[in-house]
Design a protein around this motif. Structure first.
Motif, PDB file in Angstrom:
ATOM      1  N   LEU A  38       0.841  -1.189   0.000  1.00  0.00           N
ATOM      2  CA  LEU A  38       0.000   0.000   0.000  1.00  0.00           C
ATOM      3  C   LEU A  38       0.877   1.240   0.000  1.00  0.00           C
ATOM      4  O   LEU A  38       1.857   1.307   0.740  1.00  0.00           O
ATOM      5  N   VAL A  39       0.515   2.205  -0.841  1.00  0.00           N
ATOM      6  CA  VAL A  39       1.163   3.513  -0.822  1.00  0.00           C
ATOM      7  C   VAL A  39       0.055   4.563  -0.805  1.00  0.00           C
ATOM      8  O   VAL A  39      -0.877   4.509  -1.610  1.00  0.00           O
ATOM      9  N   ILE A  40       0.164   5.511   0.129  1.00  0.00           N
ATOM     10  CA  ILE A  40      -0.814   6.595   0.256  1.00  0.00           C
ATOM     11  C   ILE A  40      -0.084   7.909   0.044  1.00  0.00           C
ATOM     12  O   ILE A  40       0.954   8.166   0.669  1.00  0.00           O
ATOM     13  N   TYR A  41      -0.620   8.736  -0.837  1.00  0.00           N
ATOM     14  CA  TYR A  41       0.032   9.979  -1.212  1.00  0.00           C
ATOM     15  C   TYR A  41      -0.619  11.172  -0.508  1.00  0.00           C
ATOM     16  O   TYR A  41      -1.745  11.072  -0.005  1.00  0.00           O
ATOM     17  N   GLY A  42       0.103  12.283  -0.512  1.00  0.00           N
ATOM     18  CA  GLY A  42      -0.349  13.473   0.209  1.00  0.00           C
ATOM     19  C   GLY A  42      -1.632  14.071  -0.321  1.00  0.00           C
ATOM     20  O   GLY A  42      -2.299  14.830   0.390  1.00  0.00           O
ATOM     21  N   ASP A  43      -1.997  13.751  -1.555  1.00  0.00           N
ATOM     22  CA  ASP A  43      -3.261  14.257  -2.101  1.00  0.00           C
ATOM     23  C   ASP A  43      -4.429  13.319  -1.815  1.00  0.00           C
ATOM     24  O   ASP A  43      -5.547  13.557  -2.259  1.00  0.00           O
ATOM     25  N   GLY A  44      -4.165  12.228  -1.049  1.00  0.00           N
ATOM     26  CA  GLY A  44      -5.212  11.284  -0.692  1.00  0.00           C
ATOM     27  C   GLY A  44      -5.282  10.063  -1.575  1.00  0.00           C
ATOM     28  O   GLY A  44      -6.024   9.119  -1.280  1.00  0.00           O
ATOM     29  N   ASP A  45      -4.526  10.021  -2.655  1.00  0.00           N
ATOM     30  CA  ASP A  45      -4.529   8.867  -3.546  1.00  0.00           C
ATOM     31  C   ASP A  45      -3.937   7.673  -2.805  1.00  0.00           C
ATOM     32  O   ASP A  45      -2.858   7.765  -2.210  1.00  0.00           O
ATOM     33  N   ALA A  46      -4.634   6.532  -2.830  1.00  0.00           N
ATOM     34  CA  ALA A  46      -4.186   5.316  -2.164  1.00  0.00           C
ATOM     35  C   ALA A  46      -4.158   4.186  -3.185  1.00  0.00           C
ATOM     36  O   ALA A  46      -5.156   3.912  -3.849  1.00  0.00           O
ATOM     37  N   ILE A  47      -3.011   3.513  -3.311  1.00  0.00           N
ATOM     38  CA  ILE A  47      -2.820   2.471  -4.318  1.00  0.00           C
ATOM     39  C   ILE A  47      -2.387   1.194  -3.617  1.00  0.00           C
ATOM     40  O   ILE A  47      -1.380   1.166  -2.901  1.00  0.00           O
ATOM     41  N   ALA A  48      -3.162   0.115  -3.823  1.00  0.00           N
ATOM     42  CA  ALA A  48      -2.893  -1.181  -3.205  1.00  0.00           C
ATOM     43  C   ALA A  48      -2.315  -2.132  -4.242  1.00  0.00           C
ATOM     44  O   ALA A  48      -2.910  -2.337  -5.308  1.00  0.00           O
ATOM     45  N   ASP A  49      -1.150  -2.693  -3.941  1.00  0.00           N
ATOM     46  CA  ASP A  49      -0.521  -3.721  -4.773  1.00  0.00           C
ATOM     47  C   ASP A  49      -0.307  -3.267  -6.219  1.00  0.00           C
ATOM     48  O   ASP A  49      -0.265  -4.106  -7.133  1.00  0.00           O
ATOM     49  N   ALA A  50      -0.193  -1.976  -6.436  1.00  0.00           N
ATOM     50  CA  ALA A  50      -0.060  -1.410  -7.782  1.00  0.00           C
ATOM     51  C   ALA A  50      -1.147  -1.927  -8.707  1.00  0.00           C
ATOM     52  O   ALA A  50      -0.963  -2.005  -9.921  1.00  0.00           O
ATOM     53  N   THR A  51      -2.316  -2.233  -8.127  1.00  0.00           N
ATOM     54  CA  THR A  51      -3.405  -2.853  -8.894  1.00  0.00           C
ATOM     55  C   THR A  51      -4.718  -2.120  -8.719  1.00  0.00           C
ATOM     56  O   THR A  51      -5.479  -1.944  -9.677  1.00  0.00           O
ATOM     57  N   TYR A  52      -5.013  -1.685  -7.499  1.00  0.00           N
ATOM     58  CA  TYR A  52      -6.268  -0.990  -7.205  1.00  0.00           C
ATOM     59  C   TYR A  52      -5.965   0.375  -6.593  1.00  0.00           C
ATOM     60  O   TYR A  52      -4.950   0.558  -5.921  1.00  0.00           O
ATOM     61  N   ARG A  53      -6.894   1.301  -6.817  1.00  0.00           N
ATOM     62  CA  ARG A  53      -6.705   2.621  -6.246  1.00  0.00           C
ATOM     63  C   ARG A  53      -8.021   3.170  -5.716  1.00  0.00           C
ATOM     64  O   ARG A  53      -9.106   2.801  -6.161  1.00  0.00           O
ATOM     65  N   SER A  54      -7.896   4.063  -4.740  1.00  0.00           N
ATOM     66  CA  SER A  54      -9.045   4.769  -4.195  1.00  0.00           C
ATOM     67  C   SER A  54      -8.513   6.107  -3.692  1.00  0.00           C
ATOM     68  O   SER A  54      -7.363   6.462  -3.946  1.00  0.00           O
ATOM     69  N   ARG A  55      -9.358   6.828  -2.972  1.00  0.00           N
ATOM     70  CA  ARG A  55      -8.940   8.155  -2.509  1.00  0.00           C
ATOM     71  C   ARG A  55      -9.471   8.394  -1.107  1.00  0.00           C
ATOM     72  O   ARG A  55     -10.643   8.123  -0.819  1.00  0.00           O
ATOM     73  N   LEU A  56      -8.606   8.905  -0.242  1.00  0.00           N
ATOM     74  CA  LEU A  56      -8.996   9.295   1.102  1.00  0.00           C
ATOM     75  C   LEU A  56      -9.310  10.785   1.097  1.00  0.00           C
ATOM     76  O   LEU A  56      -8.612  11.573   0.444  1.00  0.00           O
ATOM     77  N   ASP A  57     -10.360  11.169   1.833  1.00  0.00           N
ATOM     78  CA  ASP A  57     -10.645  12.596   1.921  1.00  0.00           C
ATOM     79  C   ASP A  57      -9.665  13.233   2.920  1.00  0.00           C
ATOM     80  O   ASP A  57      -8.951  12.522   3.641  1.00  0.00           O
ATOM     81  N   PRO A  58      -9.581  14.564   2.968  1.00  0.00           N
ATOM     82  CA  PRO A  58      -8.582  15.217   3.826  1.00  0.00           C
ATOM     83  C   PRO A  58      -8.664  14.799   5.294  1.00  0.00           C
ATOM     84  O   PRO A  58      -7.625  14.637   5.947  1.00  0.00           O
ATOM     85  N   ASP A  59      -9.880  14.626   5.821  1.00  0.00           N
ATOM     86  CA  ASP A  59     -10.011  14.223   7.223  1.00  0.00           C
ATOM     87  C   ASP A  59      -9.492  12.802   7.439  1.00  0.00           C
ATOM     88  O   ASP A  59      -8.792  12.523   8.417  1.00  0.00           O
ATOM     89  N   GLN A  60      -9.851  11.886   6.533  1.00  0.00           N
ATOM     90  CA  GLN A  60      -9.358  10.513   6.646  1.00  0.00           C
ATOM     91  C   GLN A  60      -7.836  10.477   6.567  1.00  0.00           C
ATOM     92  O   GLN A  60      -7.179   9.753   7.324  1.00  0.00           O
ATOM     93  N   LEU A  61      -7.285  11.281   5.680  1.00  0.00           N
ATOM     94  CA  LEU A  61      -5.839  11.318   5.498  1.00  0.00           C
ATOM     95  C   LEU A  61      -5.140  11.829   6.750  1.00  0.00           C
ATOM     96  O   LEU A  61      -4.143  11.262   7.202  1.00  0.00           O
ATOM     97  N   ARG A  62      -5.681  12.897   7.315  1.00  0.00           N
ATOM     98  CA  ARG A  62      -5.073  13.479   8.519  1.00  0.00           C
ATOM     99  C   ARG A  62      -5.149  12.515   9.691  1.00  0.00           C
ATOM    100  O   ARG A  62      -4.170  12.328  10.422  1.00  0.00           O
ATOM    101  N   ILE A  63      -6.316  11.895   9.890  1.00  0.00           N
ATOM    102  CA  ILE A  63      -6.484  10.975  11.018  1.00  0.00           C
ATOM    103  C   ILE A  63      -5.547   9.781  10.876  1.00  0.00           C
ATOM    104  O   ILE A  63      -4.903   9.346  11.836  1.00  0.00           O
TER     105      ILE A  63
END
Length: 273
Positions: free
Chosen positions: A67-92
């Motif tokens: 898993l890699v999570i980026y500062g803009d909220g982009d989250a990529i699992a196994d270089a296969t799937y992606r989703s996005r965290l909102d700012p609050d989720q990212l901060r928490i």
């Protein structure tokens, strides 16, 4: 309109008003500053990866971070799937991971245990405003039932595992313009020495000519070839080579330009790779 900036501005105004109120109510006492959370937008702020272990050289060379999570909220699992965290989720998440890794308990040394032969190494890295935090632990997953390592480290792993599960469940594919191609030699009907990649059932096993649009470097000492490709070469790899989504090593065989046989696969590269 950038709603994140709007919310940030409103929050800053509320904090400033609260600080003034505190100063008025308690003369001579300055409020404690609140650390700002302003991660780099295009850089990872959390990385969870596994390295080493009893893994074929080809699969190890192709294995992406869990898993890699980026500062803009982009989250990529196994270089296969992606989703996005909102700012609050990212901060928490970021604050929780930083607290876990800063915890005194996280400095606890593992208690003596029988050696787990060829266990992979878990590594977690977290961005903070004052610098990165990280931990590395051998056999971390295998020893979880015994809680050999500090609870704070398992808490950090579980936070990331929950995000990984959510990202994978969304089934939004991760695509990129750059790919990594790995090829391993086939010797006497099977992949290179020590590799568990599937063996050929016979010397006449189905093979295809190596795609002419993909140029790979000369093999290393283990016979492994690896290249990070972009442009037409990357598109050719995606179009003509089989992707090993489940990382089980069932790679198709190809006849290389020099006449040797190799099994090959590919994956998308992450933005920071």
């Amino acid at each position: 309109m950038d709603h994140r900036l709007t919310r940030r501005g409103m929050l800053a105004g509320l904090l400033a008003a609260a600080a003034l109120t505190a100063c008025d109510g308690t003369p001579g006492v300055a409020p404690s500053p609140t650390p700002s959370f302003d991660p780099p937008q295009d850089e990872p702020i959390a990385i969870w990866e596994l390295t080493g272990g009893l893994t074929a050289p080809g699969i190890a060379a192709l294995r992406p971070p869990r898993l890699v999570i980026y500062g803009d909220g982009d989250a990529i699992a196994d270089a296969t799937y992606r989703s996005r965290l909102d700012p609050d989720q990212l901060r928490i998440l970021s604050n929780g991971l930083a607290d876990d890794l800063r915890a005194v308990a996280s400095q606890k040394k593992p208690t003596p245990t029988p050696t787990i032969v060829d266990a992979p190494v878990t590594r977690v890295t977290v961005w903070t405003p004052t610098g990165p935090l990280s931990f590395t632990a051998e056999g971390f997953e295998e020893l979880k039932p015994e809680r050999v390592y500090a609870d704070a480290l398992y808490n950090a792993r579980d936070r990331l595992a929950n995000v990984h599960k959510t990202v994978s469940a969304t089934a939004q594919p991760y695509l990129a313009t750059r790919v990594r191609v790995v090829a391993v030699p086939v010797l006497q009907g099977q992949a290179g020495t020590g590799s568990p990649i599937i063996t050929d059932p016979s010397p006449s096993a189905t093979e295809a000519p190596w795609p002419p649009g993909i140029t790979l470097p000369a093999p290393n000492a283990e016979g492994l070839r690896r290249a990070d490709l972009d442009g037409d070469a990357a598109r050719s790899a995606v179009r003509t080579l089989t992707r090993d989504l489940d990382q089980r090593g069932a790679w198709p065989a190809y006849r290389m330009p020099d006449g040797t046989m190799a099994r090959a696969s590919w994956r998308y590269l992450l933005p920071n790779e």
